[in-house]
Design a protein around this motif. Structure first.
Motif, PDB file in Angstrom:
ATOM      1  N   UNK A  28     -47.801-145.968  18.039  1.00  0.00           N
ATOM      2  CA  UNK A  28     -49.048-145.325  17.799  1.00  0.00           C
ATOM      3  C   UNK A  28     -48.734-143.622  17.598  1.00  0.00           C
ATOM      4  N   UNK A  29     -49.499-143.080  16.842  1.00  0.00           N
ATOM      5  CA  UNK A  29     -49.301-141.415  16.660  1.00  0.00           C
ATOM      6  C   UNK A  29     -49.673-140.759  18.266  1.00  0.00           C
ATOM      7  N   UNK A  30     -48.803-139.667  18.364  1.00  0.00           N
ATOM      8  CA  UNK A  30     -49.197-138.926  19.609  1.00  0.00           C
ATOM      9  C   UNK A  30     -49.053-137.505  19.264  1.00  0.00           C
ATOM     10  N   UNK A  31     -50.039-136.976  20.025  1.00  0.00           N
ATOM     11  CA  UNK A  31     -50.203-135.330  19.786  1.00  0.00           C
ATOM     12  C   UNK A  31     -49.685-134.817  20.836  1.00  0.00           C
ATOM     13  N   UNK A  32     -48.341-134.313  20.630  1.00  0.00           N
ATOM     14  CA  UNK A  32     -47.436-133.687  21.651  1.00  0.00           C
ATOM     15  C   UNK A  32     -47.969-132.404  22.047  1.00  0.00           C
ATOM     16  N   UNK A  33     -48.609-131.488  21.338  1.00  0.00           N
ATOM     17  CA  UNK A  33     -48.958-130.489  21.301  1.00  0.00           C
ATOM     18  C   UNK A  33     -50.158-130.011  20.405  1.00  0.00           C
ATOM     19  N   UNK A  34     -50.802-128.984  20.854  1.00  0.00           N
ATOM     20  CA  UNK A  34     -52.115-128.669  20.043  1.00  0.00           C
ATOM     21  C   UNK A  34     -52.708-127.229  20.656  1.00  0.00           C
ATOM     22  N   UNK A  35     -52.436-126.230  19.587  1.00  0.00           N
ATOM     23  CA  UNK A  35     -53.004-124.987  20.177  1.00  0.00           C
ATOM     24  C   UNK A  35     -53.560-124.114  18.945  1.00  0.00           C
ATOM     25  N   UNK A  36     -54.733-123.294  19.413  1.00  0.00           N
ATOM     26  CA  UNK A  36     -55.134-122.220  18.315  1.00  0.00           C
ATOM     27  C   UNK A  36     -55.380-120.963  19.260  1.00  0.00           C
ATOM     28  N   UNK A  37     -54.782-120.019  18.570  1.00  0.00           N
ATOM     29  CA  UNK A  37     -54.969-118.630  19.211  1.00  0.00           C
ATOM     30  C   UNK A  37     -56.351-118.255  19.649  1.00  0.00           C
ATOM     31  N   UNK A  38     -56.634-118.008  20.777  1.00  0.00           N
ATOM     32  CA  UNK A  38     -58.055-117.596  21.377  1.00  0.00           C
ATOM     33  C   UNK A  38     -58.988-116.909  20.102  1.00  0.00           C
ATOM     34  N   UNK A  39     -58.305-116.088  19.523  1.00  0.00           N
ATOM     35  CA  UNK A  39     -59.321-115.336  18.662  1.00  0.00           C
ATOM     36  C   UNK A  39     -59.720-116.215  17.394  1.00  0.00           C
ATOM     37  N   UNK A  40     -59.190-117.302  17.370  1.00  0.00           N
ATOM     38  CA  UNK A  40     -59.655-118.360  16.243  1.00  0.00           C
ATOM     39  C   UNK A  40     -60.197-119.543  16.736  1.00  0.00           C
ATOM     40  N   UNK A  41     -60.276-119.736  18.120  1.00  0.00           N
ATOM     41  CA  UNK A  41     -60.867-120.750  18.684  1.00  0.00           C
ATOM     42  C   UNK A  41     -62.423-120.878  18.422  1.00  0.00           C
ATOM     43  N   UNK A  42     -62.910-122.204  18.426  1.00  0.00           N
ATOM     44  CA  UNK A  42     -64.503-122.649  18.024  1.00  0.00           C
ATOM     45  C   UNK A  42     -64.665-122.477  16.836  1.00  0.00           C
ATOM     46  N   UNK A  43     -63.720-122.362  15.753  1.00  0.00           N
ATOM     47  CA  UNK A  43     -64.129-122.130  14.300  1.00  0.00           C
ATOM     48  C   UNK A  43     -63.503-123.315  13.528  1.00  0.00           C
ATOM     49  N   UNK A  44     -63.402-124.176  13.789  1.00  0.00           N
ATOM     50  CA  UNK A  44     -62.886-125.458  13.212  1.00  0.00           C
ATOM     51  C   UNK A  44     -61.571-125.825  12.797  1.00  0.00           C
ATOM     52  N   UNK A  45     -60.669-124.506  13.636  1.00  0.00           N
ATOM     53  CA  UNK A  45     -58.967-124.756  13.082  1.00  0.00           C
ATOM     54  C   UNK A  45     -58.368-126.086  14.046  1.00  0.00           C
ATOM     55  N   UNK A  46     -58.765-126.199  15.228  1.00  0.00           N
ATOM     56  CA  UNK A  46     -58.506-127.185  15.845  1.00  0.00           C
ATOM     57  C   UNK A  46     -58.820-128.505  15.136  1.00  0.00           C
ATOM     58  N   UNK A  47     -59.696-128.664  14.554  1.00  0.00           N
ATOM     59  CA  UNK A  47     -60.184-130.013  14.157  1.00  0.00           C
ATOM     60  C   UNK A  47     -59.422-130.237  12.747  1.00  0.00           C
ATOM     61  N   UNK A  48     -59.387-129.007  11.869  1.00  0.00           N
ATOM     62  CA  UNK A  48     -58.556-129.349  10.985  1.00  0.00           C
ATOM     63  C   UNK A  48     -57.100-129.726  11.241  1.00  0.00           C
ATOM     64  N   UNK A  49     -56.570-129.166  12.202  1.00  0.00           N
ATOM     65  CA  UNK A  49     -55.232-129.544  12.572  1.00  0.00           C
ATOM     66  C   UNK A  49     -55.073-130.938  12.883  1.00  0.00           C
ATOM     67  N   UNK A  50     -56.269-131.137  13.894  1.00  0.00           N
ATOM     68  CA  UNK A  50     -56.163-132.698  14.190  1.00  0.00           C
ATOM     69  C   UNK A  50     -56.334-133.843  13.035  1.00  0.00           C
ATOM     70  N   UNK A  51     -57.277-133.294  12.130  1.00  0.00           N
ATOM     71  CA  UNK A  51     -57.356-134.262  10.852  1.00  0.00           C
ATOM     72  C   UNK A  51     -56.195-134.515  10.160  1.00  0.00           C
ATOM     73  N   UNK A  52     -55.415-133.381  10.027  1.00  0.00           N
ATOM     74  CA  UNK A  52     -54.039-133.329   9.493  1.00  0.00           C
ATOM     75  C   UNK A  52     -53.139-134.339  10.179  1.00  0.00           C
ATOM     76  N   UNK A  53     -53.078-134.134  11.419  1.00  0.00           N
ATOM     77  CA  UNK A  53     -52.235-135.130  12.188  1.00  0.00           C
ATOM     78  C   UNK A  53     -52.702-136.583  11.967  1.00  0.00           C
ATOM     79  N   UNK A  54     -53.967-136.817  12.185  1.00  0.00           N
ATOM     80  CA  UNK A  54     -54.236-137.843  12.028  1.00  0.00           C
ATOM     81  C   UNK A  54     -53.922-138.621  10.569  1.00  0.00           C
ATOM     82  N   UNK A  55     -54.074-137.811   9.574  1.00  0.00           N
ATOM     83  CA  UNK A  55     -53.721-138.526   8.203  1.00  0.00           C
ATOM     84  C   UNK A  55     -52.277-138.647   8.180  1.00  0.00           C
ATOM     85  N   UNK A  56     -51.458-137.893   8.763  1.00  0.00           N
ATOM     86  CA  UNK A  56     -49.956-137.919   8.753  1.00  0.00           C
ATOM     87  C   UNK A  56     -49.651-139.324   9.577  1.00  0.00           C
TER      88      UNK A  56
END
Ligand SMILES: CC(C)(COP(=O)(O)OP(=O)(O)OC[C@H]1O[C@@H](n2cnc3c(N)ncnc32)[C@H](O)[C@@H]1OP(=O)(O)O)[C@@H](O)C(=O)NCCC(=O)NCCS
Length: 105
Positions: free
Chosen positions: A35-63
């Motif tokens: 299975x895929x496993x997310x070992x670490x996931x972080x977005x700088x506080x000034x950019x949180x809640x803007x969709x960056x985390x979602x985009x990173x997770x989508x990339x991880x899922x595709x990989x």
């Protein structure tokens, strides 16, 4: 097992990352295949809640999907409510809770 790091950049500066790999076993997942496993996931506080985390997770899922995984798992601390909410907003379900022990030798 492969492990990769994807970063999000703004103007050449890294503002977030996700580290994703394959694990032979992940709690709650089908044990007959990695299975895929997310070992670490972080977005700088000034950019949180803007969709960056979602985009990173989508990339991880595709990989992970491209590696042959049919599931992706992750974990977080029991007191990290924002992370739990973000996981759940992105379609993760809670499958287990864990107690960690130590003993001096
Ligand atoms: C978890 C983290 C990576 C999310 O990144 P982000 O860029 O803020 O996430 P997004 O803006 O893409 O949000 C993704 C979804 O989660 C939800 N979400 C994110 N943070 C949330 C919060 N604090 N409370 C409730 N929902 C939240 C968003 O509403 C969004 O869902 P929606 O698209 O349906 O609205 C970021 O909060 C972070 O770096 N936290 C500190 C480190 C950490 O805890 N990492 C996870 C440890 S495993």
């Amino acid at each position: 097992m492969p492990l990769v790091l994807f970063v999000a950049e703004v103007g050449g500066s890294v503002i977030g990352f996700i580290e994703v790999g394959l694990r032979s076993h992940a709690d709650g997942c089908d044990t007959s295949r990695p299975a895929g496993f997310v070992e670490g996931w972080y977005v700088h506080p000034s950019y949180q809640r803007g969709g960056v985390g979602r985009a990173l997770m989508t990339t991880a899922e595709e990989w992970a999907r491209a590696q042959g995984a049919r599931e992706i798992a992750s974990d977080t601390w029991i007191d990290n409510e924002p992370s739990q909410k973000a996981h759940e907003a992105l379609g993760f379900e809670v499958v287990d809770r864990c107690v960690n022990y130590r003993k001096a030798l």
